[in-house]
Design a protein around this motif. Sequence first.
Motif, mmCIF file in Angstrom:
data_model
loop_
_atom_site.group_PDB
_atom_site.id
_atom_site.type_symbol
_atom_site.label_atom_id
_atom_site.label_comp_id
_atom_site.label_asym_id
_atom_site.label_seq_id
_atom_site.Cartn_x
_atom_site.Cartn_y
_atom_site.Cartn_z
ATOM 1 N N ALA A 110 0.795 -1.282 0.083
ATOM 2 C CA ALA A 110 0.206 0.225 -0.055
ATOM 3 C C ALA A 110 1.122 1.220 -0.110
ATOM 4 O O ALA A 110 0.604 2.387 -0.709
ATOM 5 N N ALA A 111 1.995 1.236 0.836
ATOM 6 C CA ALA A 111 2.721 2.182 0.861
ATOM 7 C C ALA A 111 3.582 2.560 -0.511
ATOM 8 O O ALA A 111 3.383 3.622 -1.128
ATOM 9 N N LEU A 112 3.972 1.646 -1.069
ATOM 10 C CA LEU A 112 4.718 1.740 -2.493
ATOM 11 C C LEU A 112 3.735 2.100 -3.436
ATOM 12 O O LEU A 112 3.857 3.171 -4.381
ATOM 13 N N LYS A 113 2.482 1.805 -3.644
ATOM 14 C CA LYS A 113 1.225 2.056 -4.473
ATOM 15 C C LYS A 113 1.137 3.530 -4.129
ATOM 16 O O LYS A 113 0.661 4.323 -5.248
ATOM 17 N N ALA A 114 1.183 3.958 -3.192
ATOM 18 C CA ALA A 114 0.873 5.428 -2.754
ATOM 19 C C ALA A 114 2.015 6.404 -3.009
ATOM 20 O O ALA A 114 2.009 7.707 -2.811
ATOM 21 N N LYS A 116 5.176 6.142 -1.751
ATOM 22 C CA LYS A 116 6.125 6.251 -0.641
ATOM 23 C C LYS A 116 7.284 5.290 -0.969
ATOM 24 O O LYS A 116 7.149 4.146 -1.289
ATOM 25 N N SER A 117 8.473 5.818 -0.704
ATOM 26 C CA SER A 117 9.831 4.935 -0.643
ATOM 27 C C SER A 117 9.624 4.064 0.551
ATOM 28 O O SER A 117 9.167 4.649 1.680
ATOM 29 N N VAL A 118 10.080 2.781 0.654
ATOM 30 C CA VAL A 118 9.791 2.180 1.829
ATOM 31 C C VAL A 118 11.516 1.528 2.137
ATOM 32 O O VAL A 118 12.029 1.130 1.413
ATOM 33 N N VAL A 119 11.521 1.500 3.584
ATOM 34 C CA VAL A 119 12.705 0.928 4.164
ATOM 35 C C VAL A 119 12.345 -0.495 5.127
ATOM 36 O O VAL A 119 11.269 0.045 5.971
ATOM 37 N N THR A 120 12.674 -1.318 4.795
ATOM 38 C CA THR A 120 12.077 -2.496 5.680
ATOM 39 C C THR A 120 13.362 -3.339 5.994
ATOM 40 O O THR A 120 14.388 -3.572 5.440
ATOM 41 N N ALA A 121 13.262 -4.025 7.232
ATOM 42 C CA ALA A 121 14.184 -4.888 8.140
ATOM 43 C C ALA A 121 13.679 -6.352 8.000
ATOM 44 O O ALA A 121 14.121 -7.136 8.505
ATOM 45 N N ASN A 122 12.668 -6.510 7.263
ATOM 46 C CA ASN A 122 11.756 -7.832 7.268
ATOM 47 C C ASN A 122 12.284 -8.802 6.237
ATOM 48 O O ASN A 122 11.946 -8.931 4.942
ATOM 49 N N LYS A 123 13.163 -9.768 6.568
ATOM 50 C CA LYS A 123 13.759 -10.802 5.809
ATOM 51 C C LYS A 123 12.905 -11.769 5.231
ATOM 52 O O LYS A 123 12.963 -12.145 3.983
ATOM 53 N N ALA A 124 11.865 -12.240 5.934
ATOM 54 C CA ALA A 124 10.796 -12.974 5.532
ATOM 55 C C ALA A 124 10.110 -12.513 4.497
ATOM 56 O O ALA A 124 9.735 -13.167 3.794
ATOM 57 N N LEU A 125 9.748 -11.223 4.621
ATOM 58 C CA LEU A 125 8.912 -10.526 3.702
ATOM 59 C C LEU A 125 9.557 -10.474 2.365
ATOM 60 O O LEU A 125 9.027 -10.719 1.335
ATOM 61 N N VAL A 126 10.826 -10.150 2.384
ATOM 62 C CA VAL A 126 11.630 -9.704 1.326
ATOM 63 C C VAL A 126 11.777 -11.021 0.642
ATOM 64 O O VAL A 126 11.927 -11.233 -0.695
ATOM 65 N N ALA A 127 12.157 -12.215 1.411
ATOM 66 C CA ALA A 127 12.314 -13.644 0.823
ATOM 67 C C ALA A 127 11.379 -13.975 0.249
ATOM 68 O O ALA A 127 11.261 -14.712 -0.801
ATOM 69 N N ASP A 143 11.662 4.183 -3.966
ATOM 70 C CA ASP A 143 12.941 3.051 -3.368
ATOM 71 C C ASP A 143 12.300 2.081 -2.766
ATOM 72 O O ASP A 143 11.086 2.286 -2.115
ATOM 73 N N LEU A 144 13.145 0.918 -2.643
ATOM 74 C CA LEU A 144 12.497 0.051 -1.679
ATOM 75 C C LEU A 144 13.930 -0.438 -1.447
ATOM 76 O O LEU A 144 14.831 -1.011 -1.917
ATOM 77 N N TYR A 145 14.347 -0.405 0.189
ATOM 78 C CA TYR A 145 15.579 -0.486 0.675
ATOM 79 C C TYR A 145 15.357 -1.595 1.625
ATOM 80 O O TYR A 145 14.308 -1.656 2.374
ATOM 81 N N PHE A 146 16.267 -2.563 1.760
ATOM 82 C CA PHE A 146 16.198 -3.647 2.851
ATOM 83 C C PHE A 146 17.422 -4.132 3.459
ATOM 84 O O PHE A 146 17.887 -5.322 3.475
ATOM 85 N N GLU A 147 18.361 -3.063 3.468
ATOM 86 C CA GLU A 147 19.828 -3.510 3.920
ATOM 87 C C GLU A 147 19.895 -4.283 5.391
ATOM 88 O O GLU A 147 20.560 -5.293 5.456
#
Length: 447
Positions: A110-114, A116-127, A143-147
């Motif tokens: 929802a954030a990306l479609k709105a 908004k750039s997103v920063v996540t720490a969520n490995k399970a979501l990204v995988a 942007d989508l960041y997930f360092e």
Amino acid sequence: MTSSTAHPESTTHNPGRGDGEAVGIAILGHGTVGSEVLRLMEEHSDSLAHRIGGRMELRGVAVSDLEKPRLGVSRELLTDDAMTLINRDDVDIVVEVIGGIDYPRRVVLAALKAGKSVVTANKALVAAHADELAAAADAANVDLYFEAAVAAAIPVVGMLRRSLAGDQIERISGIVNGTTNFILDAMESTGAAYGDALAEATRLGYAEADPTADVEGHDAASKAAILASLGFHTRVNFNDVHCEGISKITADDISAASSAGYVIKLLAICERITDAEGNEAVSARVHPTLVPKEHPLASVNESYNAIFVEAEAAGRLMFYGNGAGGAPTASAVLGDMVGAARNKVHGGRAPGENTYANLPVADFGAVHTRYHIDMDVVDRTGVLAELAAKFAVRGISLKTVRQEESGEHSRLIVVTHSALESDLSATVDELTNSPDVKAVNSVIRLF
């Protein structure tokens, strides 16, 4: 195998707002990581503003329980309505530090479609959903960041996305779970049994009340999927990763490994493999592994993480540091926030996902590995030759064979040369069913 497609970066121009413009931040979650992110934002606000070219301003923090005390954040900034928060016009960057998959997926999409750039720490979501998230980010030109999703403060994602973007990665191996590394290190250094080492890890806060995701390798498998996707420009999902944990490792396994010049580590191993016809594929796996004591990964102790990269031009590289914890994870999150905020102020986008290579994900049986097999066998003349013949039938050669007296039976420890996983596994099954083998005590792969 999961099919994958490339997501070229959007060509829409992002001009940026110019120096001095504020960047609105919404944080989803106020646990260990979220609260630490807020602390660092406030503590270093002036310095961060100079690095970005504008100030990061907190617009709100979404939490599930408004009644719970929240230190370090004003009551008026709290909300239990994440969707309304991320859709506000004054929010530019959404930081997701909730954890889990289903609900975070909904709010991040929802954030990306709105826009908004997103920063996540969520490995399970990204995988599990990197393909879908990357497509949404490209469509909205954000942007989508997930360092922080892999090894917390160790900058391995940025290294693969930027620093080694011009190289060809051949292999990525690493200790990417601090809990299992702490347990195995404690078992080696103290001689403790697995259960006792796990209890100590729980007491010290390294292991969760339910440690399954860590000790059975699921956490490491999520990170392996991300590393393989980035390193080989191919979509690799969690379900593509062969996964084994450490719960069956015994003190005897640790002792036998040490006597043979190895330490046991839970490794994530991602590699480019080529078959006899020259066809390339990607392999990603997580399992306990015998690592030679002279290898740099063998010296990684306690709860530390390390990523070992082998590249065509750069050669062998290792990245080492804290791979978990509130402060290290928050450091990686904040670094991503700075990158996303700079792009809001100055324009442009971060490197996006690119799965142009679209290599097949190899079946685990097609991977070449080596086995260390510890078994109890009948103590009689000729048994060693008969068991060795079972390996020879499938073309598996033996590197070392060690036989020890063990009561009324003999203990036989075999180390193989490299062979197909399918052949090695089938041979172990045959050994298990052999009347000459009283027990296969352990089977551990070698690095």
